[in-house]
Scaffold this motif. Structure first.
Motif, short mmCIF file in Angstrom:
data_model
loop_
_atom_site.label_atom_id
_atom_site.label_comp_id
_atom_site.label_asym_id
_atom_site.label_seq_id
_atom_site.Cartn_x
_atom_site.Cartn_y
_atom_site.Cartn_z
N ASN A 42 -26.62 52.02 -69.15
CA ASN A 42 -26.42 51.25 -67.93
C ASN A 42 -26.29 49.78 -68.34
OD1 ASN A 42 -26.39 50.12 -65.42
ND2 ASN A 42 -28.51 50.67 -64.87
N PRO A 47 -30.16 54.99 -59.72
CA PRO A 47 -29.30 54.33 -58.74
C PRO A 47 -29.87 54.48 -57.33
CG PRO A 47 -28.31 56.37 -59.51
CD PRO A 47 -29.53 56.15 -60.33
N LEU A 55 -25.53 51.92 -53.91
CA LEU A 55 -24.21 52.44 -54.22
C LEU A 55 -23.67 53.30 -53.09
CD1 LEU A 55 -24.57 53.56 -57.94
CD2 LEU A 55 -24.12 51.31 -57.00
N ARG A 107 -29.04 47.39 -56.23
CA ARG A 107 -27.77 47.47 -55.52
C ARG A 107 -27.66 48.86 -54.94
NH1 ARG A 107 -23.76 44.11 -57.40
NH2 ARG A 107 -22.11 45.66 -57.19
N ALA A 122 -19.67 45.66 -60.39
CA ALA A 122 -18.91 46.65 -59.61
C ALA A 122 -18.29 47.70 -60.55
CB ALA A 122 -17.84 45.96 -58.78
N ARG A 157 -25.27 47.36 -66.91
CA ARG A 157 -25.54 46.43 -65.79
C ARG A 157 -24.43 45.38 -65.67
NH1 ARG A 157 -31.80 47.07 -64.69
NH2 ARG A 157 -32.00 49.08 -65.69
N GLU A 162 -20.53 58.27 -54.37
CA GLU A 162 -20.70 58.31 -55.83
C GLU A 162 -21.55 59.51 -56.26
OE1 GLU A 162 -19.46 56.16 -58.47
OE2 GLU A 162 -18.08 56.03 -56.79
N ASN A 192 -19.56 48.60 -63.45
CA ASN A 192 -20.70 49.39 -63.90
C ASN A 192 -21.13 50.42 -62.85
OD1 ASN A 192 -22.89 49.64 -65.99
ND2 ASN A 192 -24.14 49.18 -64.20
N ASP A 193 -21.04 50.05 -61.58
CA ASP A 193 -21.43 50.94 -60.48
C ASP A 193 -20.67 52.27 -60.51
OD1 ASP A 193 -23.18 49.09 -59.49
OD2 ASP A 193 -21.91 48.44 -57.82
N ARG A 215 -22.64 55.42 -62.82
CA ARG A 215 -24.08 55.64 -62.73
C ARG A 215 -24.39 57.14 -62.65
NH1 ARG A 215 -27.27 51.55 -61.14
NH2 ARG A 215 -28.80 52.79 -62.27
N GLY A 257 -17.07 54.71 -54.70
CA GLY A 257 -17.00 53.29 -55.06
C GLY A 257 -15.61 52.70 -54.91
#
Ligand code: HEM
Length: 493
Positions: free
Chosen positions: A330, A176, A191, A189, A346, A332, A195, A348-349, A352, A203
């Motif tokens: 992941n 990440p 994060l 992306r 979002a 994605r 996080e 999935n974020d 991580r 997040g």
């Protein structure tokens, strides 16, 4: 708005994986009491590497388990401000079943970290550019710990395998990108810092729960104050949780299974099909090339490629199976609601992991695949070592439950992941009497590989907290029982 991180207060492991420091050794130790703990801490503290610019030939990091913090004199009321999983530890009630540490992975068989063994109170992670520097720093560390009356529970050696893990695949490609800690590469992306680093918005735009102390418990103002403005001293800010698991890999069983399952009709072995099946299990070829971009053959030019999603290009898993290791770990853009959308990304974020693991084992580990990806060791013959090879899996997170435990339980160990029926993670999943199938979607019909043996077993592990520099300073001067209660319960997410 991107939060500005206090890099001088954050341990450098959050900012970098030390690819240039190829040699590493992890020391897990038991603290007999506050005096010994403080003596060791006083020596270690000035040696801890921060996230500021870095050019040295070695690095040192320091973390403590909940039991270790208690032995340093941190009262139970403060430890209760950490997350419940951290307080209970990796072998706490019901945790082993939840994490898949059952049968041959049960803590009963662990080499360290089990309730019956030496306490895993503290952890020193040493990294060095050369074996000589590592040996010198390790000898110095061992001497200082012994001098302080501290007992080593285990010393975990690592193995320099280039960028590979012992099954022979390029590892550590996908990480990440964290706002304020690393530059976002193409397609990446960034994060929220929270996080991974406590005390910054996560997040959800909130501050993850962490121990906050009454300001009166920190009269020397060693700790930063709660950014939410409560006035409390923030013991968690600039720190994170560190998961360490010793995952033993049965390299021989992995490649033998792939070889047997892909025999030609005439009974002969098919090295290409064997490597292709292994790649399907991982989701990348040995070079690291993602199957989603190169489904039929390895392409080392794509060895570092991490710029892809799944939903638009491969919704049915024809290129990269739905249950492949990287597609589980992941997913994605594959998650509900609205796979392929920003909403899906979002969600999935929120799951991580920042991975910092290192391989371990004897010098011949990781040689199962040669340059053209044919097997060097004939199946059934002198297989590579079955025992004593694997990964010291390390990941850093701000939430053990929403990040590490969720990924381990709901994605890695789940036989019904992504509409599958009996498939745990083909690489690292626990079979536990179920989940021993690997499904490869194909036209006209999918192929199901049954009876997957357990390729990976847990041999030890513990949850640690990687404190900020200011939290380490606070712990160092702490008289036992200095604080009786947390100032407030911070928002938990
Ligand atoms: C011995 C056991 C394991 C082996 C051999 C292994 C191997 C690999 C390999 C070869 C990759 C592809 C390289 C990359 O994308 O960086 C990978 C990716 C990954 N693994 Fe593992 N792994 C193991 C266990 C685990 C566990 C226990 C977890 C989490 C609980 C995990 C989480 C991940 C994640 C998050 C990725 C990146 C996926 C992506 O972003 O596309 N792995 N692993």
């Amino acid at each position: 708005m991107t939060a500005r991180l206090d890099l001088g207060n954050i341990q450098g492991l959050l900012a970098r994986g030390y690819r240039g420091l190829r040699y590493a050794r992890f020391t897990v130790f038991a603290i007999p009491g506050p005096a010994a703990g403080h003596a060791a801490l006083s020596w270690l503290l000035p040696r801890v590497t921060t996230a500021k610019a870095f050019t040295a030939d070695s690095a040192l990091h320091l973390a403590f388990s909940a039991a270790g913090l208690r032995r340093l004199g941190l009262p139970d009321g403060v430890i209760a401000g950490f997350s419940a999983e951290f307080g209970e530890g990796m072998t706490g009630p019901d945790r082993s079943r939840f994490l898949g540490d059952v049968e041959s992975s049960s803590p009963r068989f662990w080499e360290w970290g089990a309730p019956q063994g030496a306490p895993a109170d503290g952890l020193v992670l040493l990294y060095a550019a050369t074996p000589e520097v590592l040996d010198r720093r390790q000898a110095e560390l061992a001497g200082r710990l012994a001098g302080a009356g501290i007992r080593e529970a285990t010393v975990l050696d690592t193995l320099e395998l280039g960028n590979n893990e012992p099954f022979g695949f390029h590892d550590g490609i996908s990480q990440p990108v964290i706002q304020g800690l690393a530059k976002a590469g193409r397609g990446a992306r960034a994060l929220a810092a929270g996080e991974f680093v406590l005390g910054y918005p996560n997040g959800y735009g909130q501050l993850t729960g962490r121990p906050l102390l009454p300001a009166s418990a920190d009269p020397r103002h060693l700790l930063p104050r709660d950014p939410a403005g409560s006035g409390a001293a923030d013991l968690g800010r600039d720190g994170c949780y560190l998961v360490l698991r010793q995952l033993e890999q049965d390299v021989g069983a992995f490649w033998e299974y792939a070889a047997e399952a892909t025999r030609r009709p005439d009974g002969s072995y098919d090295p290409r099909a064997r490597t292709a099946l292994a790649a399907k299990m991982v989701g990348r070829w040995p070079s690291g090339a993602p199957l989603i971009k190169s489904p039929d053959a390895d392409d080392p030019r794509l060895g570092d490629d991490n710029d892809f999603g799944y939903h638009h290009t491969d919704p049915g898993g024809l290129a990269c199976p739905l249950g492949a290791h990287i597609r589980r770990m992941n997913p994605r853009d594959s998650l509900d609601p609205n796979p392929g959308s920003e909403q899906s990304l979002a969600v999935n974020d929120l799951h991580r992991l920042l991975r910092r693991g290192r391989a371990y084992g004897p010098g011949n580990a990781g040689t199962a695949v040669d340059d053209d990806h044919a097997i060097r060791v004939a199946p059934g013959n002198s297989a590579p070592p079955h025992r004593g090879t694997g990964l010291h899996f390390v990941c850093l997170v701000a939430s053990l439950t929403r990040q590490f435990e969720f990924v381990q339980h709901t994605w890695l160990s789940n036989p019904n992941f992504n509409g599958l029926y009996d498939d745990t993670d083909p690489l690292a999943g626990s079979r536990d009497g179920r989940g021993a199938t690997f499904t490869v979607p194909a036209r006209p019909v999918r192929r199901r590989y049954r009876g997957l043996p357990q390729f990976v077993r847990t041999r030890g592990g513990a949850y640690f907290f990687l404190p900020s520099i200011s939290a380490l300073r606070y712990l160092e001067q702490l008289p036992a029982g200095a604080v009786s209660a947390p100032a407030a319960a911070a928002t938990m997410r």
